[in-house]
Scaffold this motif. Sequence first.
Motif, PDB file in Angstrom:
ATOM      1  N   LEU A 176       0.835  -1.204   0.000  1.00  8.66           N
ATOM      2  CA  LEU A 176       0.000   0.000   0.000  1.00  8.66           C
ATOM      3  C   LEU A 176       0.868   1.253   0.000  1.00  8.66           C
ATOM      4  CD1 LEU A 176      -2.833  -0.994   2.489  1.00  8.66           C
ATOM      5  CD2 LEU A 176      -3.131  -0.393   0.092  1.00  8.66           C
ATOM      6  N   ALA A 177       1.940   1.220   0.821  1.00 10.22           N
ATOM      7  CA  ALA A 177       2.827   2.378   0.905  1.00 10.22           C
ATOM      8  C   ALA A 177       3.419   2.684  -0.470  1.00 10.22           C
ATOM      9  CB  ALA A 177       3.931   2.120   1.933  1.00 10.22           C
ATOM     10  N   GLU A 221      -0.511  16.609   4.173  1.00  8.72           N
ATOM     11  CA  GLU A 221      -0.322  16.858   2.754  1.00  8.72           C
ATOM     12  C   GLU A 221       0.715  17.950   2.589  1.00  8.72           C
ATOM     13  OE1 GLU A 221      -3.968  16.688   0.488  1.00  8.72           O
ATOM     14  OE2 GLU A 221      -3.131  18.154  -0.915  1.00  8.72           O
ATOM     15  N   ASN A 222       1.725  17.707   1.796  1.00  8.89           N
ATOM     16  CA  ASN A 222       2.746  18.729   1.606  1.00  8.89           C
ATOM     17  C   ASN A 222       2.348  19.676   0.469  1.00  8.89           C
ATOM     18  OD1 ASN A 222       3.457  17.568  -0.835  1.00  8.89           O
ATOM     19  ND2 ASN A 222       5.186  16.416   0.027  1.00  8.89           N
ATOM     20  N   GLY A 223       3.153  20.687   0.217  1.00  7.12           N
ATOM     21  CA  GLY A 223       2.818  21.737  -0.741  1.00  7.12           C
ATOM     22  C   GLY A 223       2.558  21.244  -2.155  1.00  7.12           C
ATOM     23  N   ASN A 224       3.134  20.097  -2.513  1.00  4.16           N
ATOM     24  CA  ASN A 224       2.929  19.582  -3.864  1.00  4.16           C
ATOM     25  C   ASN A 224       1.682  18.717  -3.969  1.00  4.16           C
ATOM     26  OD1 ASN A 224       5.350  20.740  -4.577  1.00  4.16           O
ATOM     27  ND2 ASN A 224       6.509  18.896  -3.975  1.00  4.16           N
ATOM     28  N   ALA A 227       0.834  13.194  -0.159  1.00  2.00           N
ATOM     29  CA  ALA A 227       0.474  12.802   1.205  1.00  2.00           C
ATOM     30  C   ALA A 227       1.679  12.137   1.871  1.00  2.00           C
ATOM     31  CB  ALA A 227      -0.700  11.845   1.172  1.00  2.00           C
ATOM     32  N   ASP A 228       2.127  12.714   2.996  1.00  2.00           N
ATOM     33  CA  ASP A 228       3.159  12.062   3.800  1.00  2.00           C
ATOM     34  C   ASP A 228       2.457  11.253   4.884  1.00  2.00           C
ATOM     35  OD1 ASP A 228       5.075  13.279   2.303  1.00  2.00           O
ATOM     36  OD2 ASP A 228       5.324  14.971   3.680  1.00  2.00           O
ATOM     37  N   VAL A 229       2.836   9.969   4.992  1.00  2.00           N
ATOM     38  CA  VAL A 229       2.142   9.091   5.931  1.00  2.00           C
ATOM     39  C   VAL A 229       3.080   8.711   7.066  1.00  2.00           C
ATOM     40  CG1 VAL A 229       0.874   6.935   6.164  1.00  2.00           C
ATOM     41  CG2 VAL A 229       0.820   8.171   3.993  1.00  2.00           C
ATOM     42  N   PHE A 230       2.621   8.938   8.294  1.00  2.00           N
ATOM     43  CA  PHE A 230       3.416   8.580   9.469  1.00  2.00           C
ATOM     44  C   PHE A 230       2.726   7.487  10.257  1.00  2.00           C
ATOM     45  CE2 PHE A 230       4.538  12.816   8.313  1.00  2.00           C
ATOM     46  CZ  PHE A 230       5.919  12.847   8.454  1.00  2.00           C
ATOM     47  N   LEU A 231       3.546   6.600  10.816  1.00  4.10           N
ATOM     48  CA  LEU A 231       3.024   5.456  11.559  1.00  4.10           C
ATOM     49  C   LEU A 231       3.779   5.428  12.881  1.00  4.10           C
ATOM     50  CD1 LEU A 231       2.793   2.023   9.800  1.00  4.10           C
ATOM     51  CD2 LEU A 231       2.957   2.318  12.246  1.00  4.10           C
ATOM     52  N   VAL A 237       5.557   6.758   4.279  1.00  5.98           N
ATOM     53  CA  VAL A 237       5.573   7.348   2.948  1.00  5.98           C
ATOM     54  C   VAL A 237       5.962   8.812   3.114  1.00  5.98           C
ATOM     55  CG1 VAL A 237       4.263   7.928   0.879  1.00  5.98           C
ATOM     56  CG2 VAL A 237       3.716   5.845   2.136  1.00  5.98           C
ATOM     57  N   ALA A 238       7.003   9.247   2.394  1.00  6.75           N
ATOM     58  CA  ALA A 238       7.358  10.667   2.381  1.00  6.75           C
ATOM     59  C   ALA A 238       7.464  11.042   0.921  1.00  6.75           C
ATOM     60  CB  ALA A 238       8.673  10.905   3.109  1.00  6.75           C
TER      61      ALA A 238
END
Lengths: 545, 293
Positions: A176-177, A221-224, A227-231, A237-238
């Motif tokens: 998924l990542a 969500e970053n400027g572009n 989606a950055d995902v933190f666990l 995901v960065a």
Amino acid sequence: MSSLNAVFDIAKSALMATQKAMNVTSHNISNANTDGYTRQRAELTAKEPVIYGGLYFGTGVDASNIQRVYDSFNTIQLRTSVSLLSRHETAGGHLSGLEAVMNGLDGSSLSTRLDALFNSFEEVATNPSSYGERSALLANANALADSINTIDSGIRLNIANINGTIEGKVDEVNSLALRIAELNGQIAGTELAGIAANDLRDKRDILLEDLANIVDISVTENGNGQADVFLGGSFIVAGTRTSGMSLAADPREPESYNIILNGATINSRISGGSLKGDLEGLAYYQGVHDKVNLLSASLVKEVNQQHAAGFGLDGSSSTDFFAPLSVYTRGSVSNSGGAIVSSAFVDDLSQVTLDDYEIRFAGPGSYTVVNTSTNMVVTGGAYTSGNPITFDGLNVTIQNSPLAPAAGDRFTVSVMENAARDFSVAITDANKVAASSTAAGVPGDNANATALADLRDALTVEGATFGSFFQRVVTDLGTEVNNVKLNARAQKAYSDEIRAARESVSGVSLEEEAINLVKLQRAFEAAAKVMQTADQMLETLLNIR
Amino acid sequence: MRVTQKLSYDTYITNMMRQQDEIYRLHKQLSSQKKVSAPSDDPVNAHNLLTSRTLLSRFEQFDRNIGYGKSHLGMAEQALDSAKDVIIRLQELAVTAASGTSTADTRNNIKTEVDNLFDQLVSIGNTNYDGRYIFSGFESGTPAFDQTGAFQGDANVQSIRVNLSSSVAIGANGGEVFSGANGGIDIMAAVAAFSTALGANDGSGIQSALGSLETSFNQVSNAVSDIGGRVSRLNSAAGDISVYSLELKSTISGIEDVDMAELVTDLKAGEVAMEAALASAGRVFRLNIFDYL
């Protein structure tokens, strides 16, 4: 610039914009039942006016943007509640499974069989010289052993299954990542060009929800638009990069996995998702397994001690009723020395505590034995290869193979570990059942059989009798199952609410779209009429001679 | 609130499932006649249920113990009653033998009967029940008395559990009842002495036998009433057990058995709710804007 030509252009812009809006409406209608679809809306804006003769003239309409009707807060809420729901549902499933394994209320449950065993001891006490009662006792003891063995194998099987599920989930999280990172790339690429990547965002939201179903995540969500995902505070995901999740065996508990992300063990930082449910289920299984082992070991210890004190019909004494306790040993996986355990057995049953121990080496020449249940040092001394180490009724021999142990090496020693698995009846000859308390008392003496029957009332396991200890385990489990089910039900109601709220904002209403359809059709007709009228006017002009 | 088709369908399905789950649960109870099939169905009462069942199974065991004890005591009582009859006959014979009209000849005739009665006493002492010599103490595999009337068992009496806190001895010890081990009279020896006196035509020996037979009779008679007392103890214990068992059974039934009237009412209510849901769904789904455009 106010000319008939301009009217043509305006009518043309209306025809074009209406077609675009129509396109969006039909896209909405076709996706009315698509999961995770967010309805879209064509944004119509008036075109830049022009100044002519001191007046502003409009230049028509433009479909400037296709927008998602979307509530980002609702999406975050939904993700959180999905994590919690799947955690409770998964844990509930595991606990119900455990409840079924323990089979607490059934007529053939361990509790009933314990009662039957002690009733049989009493029956032998009533008629100590009769073969029938003795043989019925052995049958009941074997039934109890079957019951305990079945529970043990059920628990072991389910623990293995849960571990298998965890392995599968870690693979799924990683895949998924990767897909989220890939979509991040596509979305950023599309949106840099100034086009809203509506359907790609829907797809990403679905993947994020799938991920939240497995493990609780936080998404920024970053400027572009990526989606950055933190666990558990660590990124998975960065942007377009991912970090792989992996599994490693827990050195302390060989039946458990450590879940590793970015080099750190994150088991304790996972607080939602079905993975958390698995971890909770696993912990509960292991807790109950320990209790069943403790109960089995206590039964063996107490019954065997009392039984060995008596005499059978054939005059035999010091006979084991249940198969004697075996001593389980395990070198830690992080041991760096070369020593191994060459033998381990119970020396003196009366001194055995049923606690777990660790033999720890401070260096190649000295060890301490620590009771890991009480965390007290039991004994220690200088290590000589092959010399038995004795403590609390146990006898363990460690020897160099061929290297000596290194500092920090640990060996776990436990009589409980496999007690339920190895629980069996040692006596096969009913005449060896020691009902008499003296050699001279055979065959009519029933004092030892009575003493064996009285063990049912002795507070032998954690301050409880055998029966009430098991009943406590089963009742606690029942309470826990009930709690988790209630939690899951409450969470289900809550997430249904949030899903309804999302559907209310972002779902496609066919009535609305049908009305849009009619509205756009009329607009298209009107614009065409404008065009026709302008054409007729032009024709009128051209016909002037 | 903006209501979309998907929202109404989803809500309808969720509610439908909930109704069906409820009806399934009630049907399961109806067919099994149990409202608790796992501890989680009623965690508060599960512990009560389990302890009640354990207690009930113990009471059933006590009941079996008491049944066994009663037949054992009954057997002993019967044996001692016949021993009493034997001693009464011996007393009659002693009175006849002691009278002044008895000659050496009549006394010799009486001796024959006394010897037979002696054998009968020994065989009563060796009463065997269920393969066990009931007067031998723990040595239940050995006859209590040999041919000469000497006791061969030990001084114990077997006890059984009759309730959670007490035990009852289920027999009499031959050494005590027949041989006077605890300061009583050795009946066997007394009868043997009587026989010897008859054979020797010894008037004073016969006189003293009269006295010793009297004591013997009392000793056996006491043992019989002692047994009677214990039988009534067993009976009252059995009575207590049946009261407790009944109470436990009603507790267990209260926790796990379904209340039919309540269950059927609930089921009916569930069916009505289900029908209402179906009917409302049918109406909502018939509404369609395309029928009007």
